[in-house]
Scaffold this active site. Structure first.
Site, PDB file in Angstrom:
ATOM      1  N   TYR A  91      -1.572   0.441  10.295  1.00  0.00           N
ATOM      2  CA  TYR A  91      -2.038  -0.592   9.149  1.00  0.00           C
ATOM      3  C   TYR A  91      -0.560  -0.077   8.078  1.00  0.00           C
ATOM      4  CZ  TYR A  91      -3.814  -1.108   4.064  1.00  0.00           C
ATOM      5  OH  TYR A  91      -3.930  -1.550   3.165  1.00  0.00           O
ATOM      6  N   SER A 127       1.407  -1.333  -0.565  1.00  0.00           N
ATOM      7  CA  SER A 127       0.032   0.035  -0.221  1.00  0.00           C
ATOM      8  C   SER A 127       0.861   1.262   0.129  1.00  0.00           C
ATOM      9  CB  SER A 127      -0.595   0.019   1.169  1.00  0.00           C
ATOM     10  OG  SER A 127      -1.096   1.488   1.371  1.00  0.00           O
TER      11      SER A 127
END
Length: 254
Positions: free
Chosen positions: A162, A149
């Site tokens: 995250y 990501s």
């Protein structure tokens, strides 16, 4: 593998929705037999039926990859069905956002288990078979594509844990590439930003309003199919052309 994936076998984790389902469809269209791995069997069966109706070959594997034994069993089912494994797409992921103070540590545990442990367990189980596939034919390569990501490279408010997991995906990819690249296994990471999928749907409504929606503002949000195109691009490159890191970013709205 230079032009298509006919005769190869790909395993995709998190294949029941979003990027995983889109990547499985794209790899099947390129000619690969696809093993669909996730916990939601009904969704996997629907996707497998869609792929087979289009002339492809798909195997449904219901498994929780955060369980090491299940991850190993999933890979074994692929080998028993197809006899080989050429491509691993580590896509399974969970995005639970929020501040560090006041956060639910159990959510952190779930996210770390899926984003990091699951990737490690599946890769470890698949790697011997990928190495074998690459060694059987000197003209072939095997591929590992990890879905990271943009959040693993750039800090954003509320993305702390995250982002830590996705930075771990990036670092693991870099390390594994150095370990196996001379054995004809290509290892790369796709790092998308602002993708509209189910990945963040488990967040509380207030988190979506305060953290996720502002992140999407001012961008033309990507679709899972955009990321699937990137996965196929990495896997179908000529044998001697490897893409170690691929960023797929949305364009800013005018």
């Amino acid at each position: 593998m230079a032009s298509n994936l006919t005769g190869t076998v790909a395993l995709v984790t998190g294949a029941s929705s979003g990027i995983g389902a889109a990547a499985a469809r794209e790899l099947a269209e390129q000619g690969a037999s696809v093993a669909l791995v996730a916990r939601r069997k009904d969704r996997l069966e629907a996707l497998a039926a869609e792929i087979e109706q289009a002339g492809g070959s798909a195997l449904v594997v219901e498994a929780d990859i955060t369980d090491r034994v299940q991850a190993e069993g999933a890979v074994q089912q692929v080998i028993e069905r197809f006899g080989r494994l050429d491509t691993l797409v580590n896509n399974a992921g969970l995005m639970l956002l929020g501040p560090v103070v006041g956060a639910d540590p159990e959510e952190w545990d779930r996210m770390i288990a899926v984003n990091v442990q699951g990737l490690l367990y599946t890769t470890r189980a698949a790697l011997p078979h990928l190495l074998k596939a690459a060694e059987q034919d000197p003209r072939q390569v095997a591929d590992i594509v990890n879905i990271g990501s943009y959040a693993g490279r750039v800090a954003s408010n509320g993305f702390g844990v995250y982002s830590a997991t996705k930075f771990g995906v990036h670092a693991f990819t870099e390390s594994l590439r150095q370990e196996v690249t001379q054995r004809h296994v290509r290892v790369g990471v796709v790092e998308p930003g602002a993708v509209e999928s189910e990945l963040g749907m488990h967040n509380k409504p207030e988190i979506r309003d305060e953290v996720i929606n502002p992140f999407f503002e001012g961008t033309e949000v990507l679709a899972p199919e955009d990321i699937a195109d990137g996965v196929a691009y990495m896997v179908t490159r000529p044998r001697h052309a490897a893409v170690g890191e691929l960023w797929i970013m949305p364009t800013e709205q005018a």
